[in-house]
Design a protein around this motif. Sequence first.
Motif, PDB file in Angstrom:
ATOM      1  N   ASP A  69      48.229 102.218   8.945  1.00  0.00           N
ATOM      2  CA  ASP A  69      47.353 101.233   9.100  1.00  0.00           C
ATOM      3  C   ASP A  69      46.075 101.433   9.807  1.00  0.00           C
ATOM      4  O   ASP A  69      46.036 101.383  10.967  1.00  0.00           O
ATOM      5  N   GLU A  70      45.022 101.652   9.021  1.00  0.00           N
ATOM      6  CA  GLU A  70      43.683 101.892   9.946  1.00  0.00           C
ATOM      7  C   GLU A  70      43.111 100.937  10.154  1.00  0.00           C
ATOM      8  O   GLU A  70      41.970 101.150  10.828  1.00  0.00           O
ATOM      9  N   SER A  71      43.274  99.961   9.809  1.00  0.00           N
ATOM     10  CA  SER A  71      42.520  98.660  10.652  1.00  0.00           C
ATOM     11  C   SER A  71      42.446  98.691  11.803  1.00  0.00           C
ATOM     12  O   SER A  71      41.553  97.985  12.386  1.00  0.00           O
ATOM     13  N   THR A  72      43.642  99.331  12.549  1.00  0.00           N
ATOM     14  CA  THR A  72      43.666  99.153  14.145  1.00  0.00           C
ATOM     15  C   THR A  72      42.851 100.396  14.851  1.00  0.00           C
ATOM     16  O   THR A  72      42.851 100.442  16.026  1.00  0.00           O
ATOM     17  N   ALA A  73      42.274 101.210  13.781  1.00  0.00           N
ATOM     18  CA  ALA A  73      41.854 102.691  14.597  1.00  0.00           C
ATOM     19  C   ALA A  73      40.456 102.283  15.143  1.00  0.00           C
ATOM     20  O   ALA A  73      39.701 101.535  14.602  1.00  0.00           O
ATOM     21  N   ARG A  74      40.374 103.052  16.382  1.00  0.00           N
ATOM     22  CA  ARG A  74      39.126 102.929  17.114  1.00  0.00           C
ATOM     23  C   ARG A  74      38.183 104.100  16.846  1.00  0.00           C
ATOM     24  O   ARG A  74      37.056 104.203  17.078  1.00  0.00           O
ATOM     25  N   ARG A  75      38.789 105.085  15.979  1.00  0.00           N
ATOM     26  CA  ARG A  75      37.982 106.415  15.671  1.00  0.00           C
ATOM     27  C   ARG A  75      38.394 106.535  14.035  1.00  0.00           C
ATOM     28  O   ARG A  75      39.479 106.516  13.641  1.00  0.00           O
ATOM     29  N   LYS A  76      37.203 106.548  13.511  1.00  0.00           N
ATOM     30  CA  LYS A  76      37.427 106.705  11.683  1.00  0.00           C
ATOM     31  C   LYS A  76      37.281 108.444  11.596  1.00  0.00           C
ATOM     32  O   LYS A  76      36.109 108.895  11.833  1.00  0.00           O
ATOM     33  N   ASP A  77      38.293 109.041  11.417  1.00  0.00           N
ATOM     34  CA  ASP A  77      38.448 110.509  11.081  1.00  0.00           C
ATOM     35  C   ASP A  77      38.738 110.694   9.595  1.00  0.00           C
ATOM     36  O   ASP A  77      40.158 110.490   9.621  1.00  0.00           O
ATOM     37  N   GLU A  78      37.976 110.803   8.500  1.00  0.00           N
ATOM     38  CA  GLU A  78      38.649 110.929   7.247  1.00  0.00           C
ATOM     39  C   GLU A  78      39.462 112.051   7.048  1.00  0.00           C
ATOM     40  O   GLU A  78      40.440 111.688   6.140  1.00  0.00           O
ATOM     41  N   ILE A  79      39.391 113.354   7.312  1.00  0.00           N
ATOM     42  CA  ILE A  79      40.003 114.052   7.373  1.00  0.00           C
ATOM     43  C   ILE A  79      41.674 113.960   7.834  1.00  0.00           C
ATOM     44  O   ILE A  79      42.424 114.071   7.215  1.00  0.00           O
ATOM     45  N   ALA A  80      41.631 113.421   9.030  1.00  0.00           N
ATOM     46  CA  ALA A  80      43.112 113.089   9.543  1.00  0.00           C
ATOM     47  C   ALA A  80      43.660 111.891   8.988  1.00  0.00           C
ATOM     48  O   ALA A  80      44.854 112.217   8.815  1.00  0.00           O
ATOM     49  N   HIS A  81      42.842 111.088   8.548  1.00  0.00           N
ATOM     50  CA  HIS A  81      43.406 109.769   7.727  1.00  0.00           C
ATOM     51  C   HIS A  81      43.991 110.435   6.416  1.00  0.00           C
ATOM     52  O   HIS A  81      45.047 109.923   6.073  1.00  0.00           O
ATOM     53  N   GLY A 190      43.100  96.104  21.997  1.00  0.00           N
ATOM     54  CA  GLY A 190      44.436  96.311  20.770  1.00  0.00           C
ATOM     55  C   GLY A 190      44.124  97.302  19.721  1.00  0.00           C
ATOM     56  O   GLY A 190      44.907  97.257  18.673  1.00  0.00           O
ATOM     57  N   GLN A 191      43.166  98.359  20.030  1.00  0.00           N
ATOM     58  CA  GLN A 191      43.163  99.323  19.036  1.00  0.00           C
ATOM     59  C   GLN A 191      43.804 100.565  19.305  1.00  0.00           C
ATOM     60  O   GLN A 191      44.169 100.927  20.479  1.00  0.00           O
ATOM     61  N   THR A 192      44.016 101.415  18.414  1.00  0.00           N
ATOM     62  CA  THR A 192      44.757 102.499  18.433  1.00  0.00           C
ATOM     63  C   THR A 192      43.744 103.822  18.108  1.00  0.00           C
ATOM     64  O   THR A 192      42.868 103.499  17.830  1.00  0.00           O
ATOM     65  N   PHE A 193      44.045 105.021  18.484  1.00  0.00           N
ATOM     66  CA  PHE A 193      43.365 106.066  18.474  1.00  0.00           C
ATOM     67  C   PHE A 193      43.041 106.151  16.833  1.00  0.00           C
ATOM     68  O   PHE A 193      41.701 106.441  16.516  1.00  0.00           O
ATOM     69  N   LEU A 194      44.007 106.358  16.040  1.00  0.00           N
ATOM     70  CA  LEU A 194      43.632 106.870  14.455  1.00  0.00           C
ATOM     71  C   LEU A 194      44.294 105.563  13.736  1.00  0.00           C
ATOM     72  O   LEU A 194      43.943 105.396  12.457  1.00  0.00           O
ATOM     73  N   GLY A 195      44.931 104.770  14.289  1.00  0.00           N
ATOM     74  CA  GLY A 195      45.654 103.605  13.467  1.00  0.00           C
ATOM     75  C   GLY A 195      46.971 103.474  13.760  1.00  0.00           C
ATOM     76  O   GLY A 195      47.812 104.321  14.700  1.00  0.00           O
ATOM     77  N   THR A 196      47.805 102.241  13.360  1.00  0.00           N
ATOM     78  CA  THR A 196      49.032 102.174  13.395  1.00  0.00           C
ATOM     79  C   THR A 196      49.923 102.721  12.407  1.00  0.00           C
ATOM     80  O   THR A 196      49.729 102.331  11.233  1.00  0.00           O
ATOM     81  N   ARG A 197      50.955 103.440  12.826  1.00  0.00           N
ATOM     82  CA  ARG A 197      51.876 103.829  11.919  1.00  0.00           C
ATOM     83  C   ARG A 197      53.205 102.837  11.531  1.00  0.00           C
ATOM     84  O   ARG A 197      53.954 102.284  12.693  1.00  0.00           O
ATOM     85  N   ILE A 198      53.041 102.141  10.436  1.00  0.00           N
ATOM     86  CA  ILE A 198      53.904 101.324   9.764  1.00  0.00           C
ATOM     87  C   ILE A 198      55.000 101.825   8.969  1.00  0.00           C
ATOM     88  O   ILE A 198      54.732 102.547   8.079  1.00  0.00           O
ATOM     89  N   TRP A 199      56.273 101.278   9.282  1.00  0.00           N
ATOM     90  CA  TRP A 199      57.416 101.975   8.464  1.00  0.00           C
ATOM     91  C   TRP A 199      58.038 100.914   7.784  1.00  0.00           C
ATOM     92  O   TRP A 199      58.464  99.848   7.988  1.00  0.00           O
ATOM     93  N   GLU A 200      58.024 101.121   6.372  1.00  0.00           N
ATOM     94  CA  GLU A 200      58.563 100.231   5.256  1.00  0.00           C
ATOM     95  C   GLU A 200      59.771 100.507   4.602  1.00  0.00           C
ATOM     96  O   GLU A 200      60.135 101.782   4.524  1.00  0.00           O
ATOM     97  N   ARG A 201      60.506  99.461   4.261  1.00  0.00           N
ATOM     98  CA  ARG A 201      61.987  99.674   3.883  1.00  0.00           C
ATOM     99  C   ARG A 201      61.660  99.965   2.110  1.00  0.00           C
ATOM    100  O   ARG A 201      61.028  99.627   1.574  1.00  0.00           O
ATOM    101  N   VAL A 202      62.526 101.076   1.804  1.00  0.00           N
ATOM    102  CA  VAL A 202      62.661 101.829   0.419  1.00  0.00           C
ATOM    103  C   VAL A 202      63.293 100.805  -0.367  1.00  0.00           C
ATOM    104  O   VAL A 202      64.630 100.540   0.115  1.00  0.00           O
TER     105      VAL A 202
END
Length: 208
Positions: A69-81, A190-202
């Motif tokens: 989830d990139e909405s919380t990212a404080r740094r926009k790095d397109e390659i990393a994302h 409330g921001q993270t470096f590259l975003g928040t990693r969210i785990w979704e149920r399969v």
Amino acid sequence: MLYYGRRSLWLSAISLLFLAFVFVYFLWLKPWLFHTMNPIEPSPPAWGSTKALATDAGFMQGKWIAHLDESTARRKDEIAHLIMNSSTDSLEFTSGDRFVWSNGREVVKGRWTNDARDIEFDPDTVDGVPVKTALERLVGQRALPMKSPYRNGTWREEGSSVELVQRLGPIQLMPDQKRLFCAGNVDQNGQTFLGTRIWERVKRHLTP
């Protein structure tokens, strides 16, 4: 001389095509196949919505996959994302507080624990190899020079996978009580470096 020049052009063209295929496969085709085979449950149940889901073990049982989830990212790095969003990592929680993590190549197994808030992971094997052995091999591999004939790609991948799983937590339940997340390094805004990693149920592993 002309023949040699044409051969070099052909070799260069073949090399470029191969690199393009590798790029497309790992950053698009492989993730697409992975998500096609592991569809997300569109209406996941909330924690405690049934008796079976009223415990951490009961709620988490099944397979989960992650996205960023990139909405919380404080740094926009397109390659990393791009690289992080092409992940094919999965987590499967089984009975006995056990877990199975896989990235499509290595498989790490172990036990998960929680302290009423955070879920942590304690791996014990990777591809059937004891974690202690895998980490000792990794240390030895990192000490070798780049061109050493003793460099072993499998050992490096196994050891690196163990380290990745050891850093996987802490994972928490999201406010919607339906998903899991790893916030990472959150700042005062409330921001993270590259975003928040969210785990979704399969979907196919949905707990009844």
